[in-house]
Scaffold this motif. Structure first.
Motif, mmCIF file in Angstrom:
data_model
loop_
_atom_site.group_PDB
_atom_site.id
_atom_site.type_symbol
_atom_site.label_atom_id
_atom_site.label_comp_id
_atom_site.label_asym_id
_atom_site.label_seq_id
_atom_site.Cartn_x
_atom_site.Cartn_y
_atom_site.Cartn_z
ATOM 1 N N ILE A 22 0.839 -1.205 0.000
ATOM 2 C CA ILE A 22 0.000 0.000 0.000
ATOM 3 C C ILE A 22 0.875 1.256 0.000
ATOM 4 N N LYS A 23 1.922 1.244 0.812
ATOM 5 C CA LYS A 23 2.825 2.406 0.854
ATOM 6 C C LYS A 23 3.458 2.642 -0.529
ATOM 7 N N ALA A 24 3.880 1.572 -1.170
ATOM 8 C CA ALA A 24 4.479 1.706 -2.501
ATOM 9 C C ALA A 24 3.460 2.223 -3.509
ATOM 10 N N ALA A 25 2.224 1.713 -3.439
ATOM 11 C CA ALA A 25 1.178 2.147 -4.363
ATOM 12 C C ALA A 25 0.821 3.612 -4.141
ATOM 13 N N VAL A 26 0.806 4.046 -2.880
ATOM 14 C CA VAL A 26 0.526 5.458 -2.583
ATOM 15 C C VAL A 26 1.610 6.353 -3.189
ATOM 16 N N GLN A 27 2.849 5.902 -3.110
ATOM 17 C CA GLN A 27 3.944 6.661 -3.713
ATOM 18 C C GLN A 27 3.782 6.718 -5.241
ATOM 19 N N ASP A 28 3.330 5.606 -5.840
ATOM 20 C CA ASP A 28 3.085 5.596 -7.292
ATOM 21 C C ASP A 28 2.017 6.610 -7.667
ATOM 22 N N ILE A 29 0.983 6.717 -6.829
ATOM 23 C CA ILE A 29 -0.080 7.690 -7.087
ATOM 24 C C ILE A 29 0.462 9.108 -6.989
ATOM 25 N N CYS A 32 2.323 9.849 -10.127
ATOM 26 C CA CYS A 32 1.618 9.579 -11.388
ATOM 27 C C CYS A 32 1.538 10.847 -12.240
ATOM 28 N N PRO A 33 2.032 10.795 -13.478
ATOM 29 C CA PRO A 33 1.975 11.983 -14.349
ATOM 30 C C PRO A 33 0.637 12.148 -15.056
ATOM 31 N N GLY A 34 -0.238 11.174 -14.906
ATOM 32 C CA GLY A 34 -1.514 11.217 -15.606
ATOM 33 C C GLY A 34 -1.531 10.213 -16.746
ATOM 34 N N PRO A 35 -2.587 10.107 -17.506
ATOM 35 C CA PRO A 35 -3.839 10.862 -17.360
ATOM 36 C C PRO A 35 -4.694 10.341 -16.205
ATOM 37 N N LEU A 36 -5.922 10.838 -16.116
ATOM 38 C CA LEU A 36 -6.801 10.431 -15.020
ATOM 39 C C LEU A 36 -7.140 8.947 -15.064
ATOM 40 N N SER A 37 -7.156 8.363 -16.256
ATOM 41 C CA SER A 37 -7.442 6.932 -16.368
ATOM 42 C C SER A 37 -6.368 6.106 -15.659
ATOM 43 N N ALA A 38 -5.100 6.542 -15.767
ATOM 44 C CA ALA A 38 -4.012 5.841 -15.082
ATOM 45 C C ALA A 38 -4.164 5.977 -13.577
ATOM 46 N N THR A 40 -6.954 6.341 -11.981
ATOM 47 C CA THR A 40 -8.088 5.494 -11.600
ATOM 48 C C THR A 40 -7.659 4.038 -11.430
ATOM 49 N N GLU A 41 -6.821 3.558 -12.332
ATOM 50 C CA GLU A 41 -6.324 2.176 -12.230
ATOM 51 C C GLU A 41 -5.498 1.981 -10.966
ATOM 52 N N LEU A 42 -4.640 2.941 -10.649
ATOM 53 C CA LEU A 42 -3.828 2.837 -9.427
ATOM 54 C C LEU A 42 -4.715 2.826 -8.186
ATOM 55 N N CYS A 101 -1.833 14.469 -6.822
ATOM 56 C CA CYS A 101 -1.767 13.982 -8.201
ATOM 57 C C CYS A 101 -2.797 14.688 -9.081
ATOM 58 N N LYS A 102 -4.007 14.855 -8.577
ATOM 59 C CA LYS A 102 -5.037 15.534 -9.367
ATOM 60 C C LYS A 102 -4.661 16.985 -9.647
ATOM 61 N N ILE A 103 -4.074 17.646 -8.649
ATOM 62 C CA ILE A 103 -3.634 19.035 -8.853
ATOM 63 C C ILE A 103 -2.553 19.091 -9.926
ATOM 64 N N ALA A 104 -1.604 18.130 -9.856
ATOM 65 C CA ALA A 104 -0.517 18.100 -10.848
ATOM 66 C C ALA A 104 -1.060 17.844 -12.254
ATOM 67 N N ILE A 105 -2.026 16.929 -12.371
ATOM 68 C CA ILE A 105 -2.614 16.635 -13.683
ATOM 69 C C ILE A 105 -3.371 17.847 -14.220
ATOM 70 N N ASP A 106 -4.118 18.532 -13.347
ATOM 71 C CA ASP A 106 -4.844 19.730 -13.767
ATOM 72 C C ASP A 106 -3.881 20.814 -14.253
ATOM 73 N N ASN A 107 -2.789 20.992 -13.513
ATOM 74 C CA ASN A 107 -1.795 22.006 -13.916
ATOM 75 C C ASN A 107 -1.155 21.640 -15.255
ATOM 76 N N SER A 108 -0.890 20.335 -15.436
ATOM 77 C CA SER A 108 -0.293 19.884 -16.692
ATOM 78 C C SER A 108 -1.235 20.142 -17.862
ATOM 79 N N GLU A 109 -2.525 19.850 -17.670
ATOM 80 C CA GLU A 109 -3.495 20.094 -18.738
ATOM 81 C C GLU A 109 -3.619 21.586 -19.043
ATOM 82 N N LYS A 110 -3.548 22.430 -17.989
ATOM 83 C CA LYS A 110 -3.600 23.871 -18.219
ATOM 84 C C LYS A 110 -2.384 24.333 -19.013
ATOM 85 N N ASP A 111 -1.203 23.787 -18.658
ATOM 86 C CA ASP A 111 0.021 24.150 -19.384
ATOM 87 C C ASP A 111 -0.087 23.755 -20.854
ATOM 88 N N GLN A 112 -0.649 22.573 -21.116
ATOM 89 C CA GLN A 112 -0.806 22.122 -22.500
ATOM 90 C C GLN A 112 -1.751 23.044 -23.272
#
Length: 227
Positions: A22-29, A32-38, A40-42, A101-112
């Motif tokens: 669980i600790k390792a999976a939390v670190q993966d989350i 996570c660079p995205g997208p949201l589907s990835a 969700t899988e984690l 992670c969600k904040i980072a993904i949102d910022n990345s989408e805004k940058d794009q």
């Protein structure tokens, strides 16, 4: 008691195993660079691990209640409480990781999106620059056309003057008439170019070459009639 020690040890090992996973999976989350589907899988994988961990803690708690010795029972119950606290801590870390992670993904989408706008703005600027360059080229060509027209007119006047004042040139009158017709054709082409405001560069170059040939020929006949 010896028989009960085997599942108890196995339960301890699985609790530790799921806790580390669980600790390792939390670190993966968190990473996570995205997208949201990835993401969700984690999260689905983490939920499954929490379900297994919760089940093992419940099994350990049940085993603790079944202990004959009160001291062993209390020790196991304290351990169960520690595991529950650790699980709650992991859940809190899980929520924080999801938020980050969600904040980072949102910022990345805004940058794009901003980069896409910058590209569109650059393309617009390039088109405007090309249009301005084309306009400048058109004006330059029109200036050349006017100059060519004046030069052709001057050439006609020179031909007429030389024809009236030189007997040597009169001998080549028929040839000059043919060349005069060619010059007239060039003049018509240039006049047509002026009406359309934009004509083919090749015609201009051909007209210029024709004009120069005419002038050279006239100068040759005028200055060196014996050649």
């Amino acid at each position: 008691a010896a028989a009960a020690a085997v599942p108890l040890r196995v339960c301890h090992q699985e609790i530790v195993k799921f806790d580390l996973e669980i600790k390792a999976a939390v670190q993966d989350i968190r990473d996570c660079p995205g997208p949201l589907s990835a993401l969700t899988e984690l999260n689905a994988a983490v939920k499954e691990k929490f379900r297994h961990l919760r089940g093992r803690i419940q099994e350990l708690e049940q085993m603790a209640k079944e202990q004959d010795k009160e001291s062993e029972k209390q020790a196991l119950l304290r351990e169960v409480e520690n595991h529950k606290k650790q699980m709650l801590s992991n859940q809190a870390a899980w929520r924080k990781a999801n938020l980050a992670c969600k904040i980072a993904i949102d910022n990345s989408e805004k940058d794009q999106l901003l980069q896409g706008r910058d590209i569109l703005r650059q393309r617009k600027t390039t088109k405007e620059s090309l249009a301005e360059s084309a306009s400048n080229i058109t004006e330059s060509l029109m200036g050349i056309s006017r100059m060519m027209s004046q030069q052709v007119q001057q050439s006609e006047e020179t031909v007429q003057t030389l024809a009236n004042s030189s007997r040597t040139i009169l001998e080549a009158n028929e040839e000059f008439k043919s060349m005069s017709g060619t010059i007239q054709l060039g003049r018509k082409l240039i006049t047509k170019y002026n009406r359309r405001e934009l004509t083919d560069k090749l015609l201009i170059f051909l007209a210029l070459a024709l004009f120069l040939a005419t002038v050279l020929y006239i100068l040759k006949k005028r200055l060196f009639p014996f050649l």
